[in-house]
Design a protein around this motif. Structure first.
Motif, mmCIF file in Angstrom:
data_model
loop_
_atom_site.group_PDB
_atom_site.id
_atom_site.type_symbol
_atom_site.label_atom_id
_atom_site.label_comp_id
_atom_site.label_asym_id
_atom_site.label_seq_id
_atom_site.Cartn_x
_atom_site.Cartn_y
_atom_site.Cartn_z
ATOM 1 N N VAL A 24 25.291 -22.690 31.133
ATOM 2 C CA VAL A 24 24.344 -23.113 30.093
ATOM 3 C C VAL A 24 25.084 -23.765 28.937
ATOM 4 N N GLU A 25 26.183 -23.149 28.525
ATOM 5 C CA GLU A 25 26.958 -23.696 27.405
ATOM 6 C C GLU A 25 27.579 -25.041 27.752
ATOM 7 N N VAL A 26 28.055 -25.167 28.968
ATOM 8 C CA VAL A 26 28.660 -26.434 29.399
ATOM 9 C C VAL A 26 27.605 -27.531 29.466
ATOM 10 N N TRP A 27 26.484 -27.239 30.114
ATOM 11 C CA TRP A 27 25.441 -28.254 30.241
ATOM 12 C C TRP A 27 24.952 -28.718 28.879
ATOM 13 N N ARG A 28 24.845 -27.804 27.930
ATOM 14 C CA ARG A 28 24.346 -28.165 26.597
ATOM 15 C C ARG A 28 25.211 -29.245 25.962
ATOM 16 N N LYS A 29 26.503 -29.245 26.247
ATOM 17 C CA LYS A 29 27.405 -30.241 25.669
ATOM 18 C C LYS A 29 27.176 -31.638 26.243
ATOM 19 N N PHE A 30 26.626 -31.689 27.467
ATOM 20 C CA PHE A 30 26.488 -32.987 28.119
ATOM 21 C C PHE A 30 25.049 -33.478 28.162
ATOM 22 N N TRP A 31 24.124 -32.725 27.596
ATOM 23 C CA TRP A 31 22.757 -33.215 27.453
ATOM 24 C C TRP A 31 22.719 -34.566 26.727
ATOM 25 N N CYS A 61 23.735 -37.788 28.676
ATOM 26 C CA CYS A 61 22.771 -38.110 29.727
ATOM 27 C C CYS A 61 21.392 -38.414 29.149
ATOM 28 N N ARG A 62 21.257 -38.263 27.836
ATOM 29 C CA ARG A 62 19.969 -38.487 27.155
ATOM 30 C C ARG A 62 18.881 -37.568 27.709
ATOM 31 N N ILE A 63 19.246 -36.323 27.928
ATOM 32 C CA ILE A 63 18.249 -35.325 28.320
ATOM 33 C C ILE A 63 17.703 -34.723 27.038
ATOM 34 N N ASN A 64 16.479 -35.065 26.706
ATOM 35 C CA ASN A 64 15.891 -34.596 25.454
ATOM 36 C C ASN A 64 14.631 -33.768 25.702
ATOM 37 N N GLN A 65 14.597 -33.094 26.848
ATOM 38 C CA GLN A 65 13.486 -32.219 27.148
ATOM 39 C C GLN A 65 14.023 -30.865 27.591
ATOM 40 N N ASN A 66 13.161 -29.876 27.598
ATOM 41 C CA ASN A 66 13.565 -28.532 27.969
ATOM 42 C C ASN A 66 13.552 -28.389 29.484
ATOM 43 N N ILE A 67 14.714 -28.238 30.085
ATOM 44 C CA ILE A 67 14.831 -28.062 31.529
ATOM 45 C C ILE A 67 15.276 -26.631 31.779
ATOM 46 N N GLU A 68 14.457 -25.872 32.476
ATOM 47 C CA GLU A 68 14.687 -24.438 32.579
ATOM 48 C C GLU A 68 15.164 -23.981 33.950
ATOM 49 N N THR A 69 15.136 -24.844 34.947
ATOM 50 C CA THR A 69 15.570 -24.436 36.280
ATOM 51 C C THR A 69 16.466 -25.503 36.906
ATOM 52 N N TRP A 70 17.288 -25.078 37.839
ATOM 53 C CA TRP A 70 18.154 -25.991 38.582
ATOM 54 C C TRP A 70 17.324 -27.035 39.324
ATOM 55 N N ARG A 71 16.224 -26.600 39.883
ATOM 56 C CA ARG A 71 15.369 -27.503 40.640
ATOM 57 C C ARG A 71 14.831 -28.624 39.746
ATOM 58 N N SER A 100 22.487 -49.514 36.142
ATOM 59 C CA SER A 100 22.850 -49.561 34.725
ATOM 60 C C SER A 100 24.016 -48.625 34.439
ATOM 61 N N ILE A 101 24.710 -48.873 33.334
ATOM 62 C CA ILE A 101 25.828 -48.019 32.954
ATOM 63 C C ILE A 101 25.343 -46.611 32.653
ATOM 64 N N LEU A 102 24.147 -46.476 32.089
ATOM 65 C CA LEU A 102 23.621 -45.151 31.794
ATOM 66 C C LEU A 102 23.359 -44.378 33.078
ATOM 67 N N ALA A 103 22.797 -45.046 34.094
ATOM 68 C CA ALA A 103 22.566 -44.382 35.376
ATOM 69 C C ALA A 103 23.887 -43.950 35.993
ATOM 70 N N ASN A 104 24.917 -44.805 35.883
ATOM 71 C CA ASN A 104 26.238 -44.447 36.404
ATOM 72 C C ASN A 104 26.811 -43.249 35.673
ATOM 73 N N ILE A 105 26.683 -43.248 34.350
ATOM 74 C CA ILE A 105 27.195 -42.127 33.562
ATOM 75 C C ILE A 105 26.478 -40.840 33.945
ATOM 76 N N ARG A 106 25.184 -40.918 34.131
ATOM 77 C CA ARG A 106 24.421 -39.722 34.503
ATOM 78 C C ARG A 106 24.867 -39.186 35.856
#
Length: 266
Positions: free
Chosen positions: A138-145, A148-158, A172-178
């Protein structure tokens, strides 16, 4: 069925000669978020199914059947693509196929005496827990939100996989980065888990974040043309300021980005 542009998803007999409602009578159309007059083509994107998240067991069974029999894996384009790192891709592929040898599975086989997560020690080690729900993950993912421009609440792996399937395809470069970020996070988290088990080496979230940051900087530092750099800047301009690590302002981040993207992950 052809390209599905004239085929009604619910009412036409495109599933082994039957309609969806005949094949899956337990599915309630009003609960699926797919209108009755939807065309089949409207639910396919980039050669894969693009269904809403299943609301119940019946819809989940239907979606899984369609994905298995009428398209390739919906996630294949986020595993294999430009700038991908083969070693990362392989672990990422196993994770998405639910083929990583996690302790919960190994315990059922009698290989290991327990199924406790080696990092947090208070959860059962499943793929979802190891790569998403564990406190360290959780802590690691929070740093990379932000990157990736993840600006919504994602609560499950699925739901995380579903989000990347929708947002990390294309050239696009953003898709590649993601795509590269997703695979790198999965790989490094899994590597840290293995090092803890086999080498008794403790990894901390901060060290994992630095490793992933170095991987991404090494991969994308070569993108120094104006076109690609401007595209990155346009993407970063859309980030929410609060998504950045405290101590950095937007102007400072953009100045650093103009040089070599350094410190985005600090």
């Amino acid at each position: 069925m052809g390209n599905g542009a004239r085929t009604e998803f619910w009412n036409d007999p495109w599933v082994q000669g039957n309609t969806m409602m005949e094949t899956f009578p337990r599915v309630k159309i009003r609960d699926t978020d797919i209108p009755r007059n939807t065309k089949a083509a409207d639910l396919w994107r980039n050669g894969a199914c693009d269904f809403p998240d299943p609301i119940d067991e019946a819809s989940e069974e239907a979606w899984n059947y369609i994905k298995e029999h009428h398209s390739g894996p919906h996630w294949f384009k986020i595993v294999w693509g430009k700038n991908s790192i083969p070693m990362h891709n392989f672990i990422h592929w196993l994770a998405l196929k639910i083929r990583l040898r996690i302790k919960d599975q190994l315990k059922n086989w009698g290989v290991t005496p327990d199924n406790v997560c080696v990092h947090c020690t208070n959860g059962i080690e499943t793929i979802e827990h190891c790569l998403f729900n564990c406190d360290m993950a959780v802590e690691v993912w929070r740093k990379f939100w932000p990157i990736c421009r993840i600006n919504q609440n994602i609560e499950t792996w699925r739901r995380l996989v579903s989000w990347f399937c929708r947002k990390a395809t294309g050239k696009s470069i953003l898709a590649n980065i993601r795509r590269v970020t997703f695979a790198a996070v999965v790989y490094v988290l899994w590597n840290a888990r293995n090092r803890k088990i086999f080498l008794n080496e403790t990894s901390y979230a901060s060290a994992i974040v630095r490793r992933i940051r170095d991987i991404l900087l090494d991969k994308f530092n070569g993108y120094n043309t104006n076109t690609i750099l401007n595209e990155i800047l346009r993407c970063i301009h859309q980030f929410h300021p609060e998504a950045f690590v405290s101590g950095f302002c937007i102007r400072a981040v953009l100045m650093l980005l103009r040089c070599n993207l350094f410190e985005v992950f600090q």
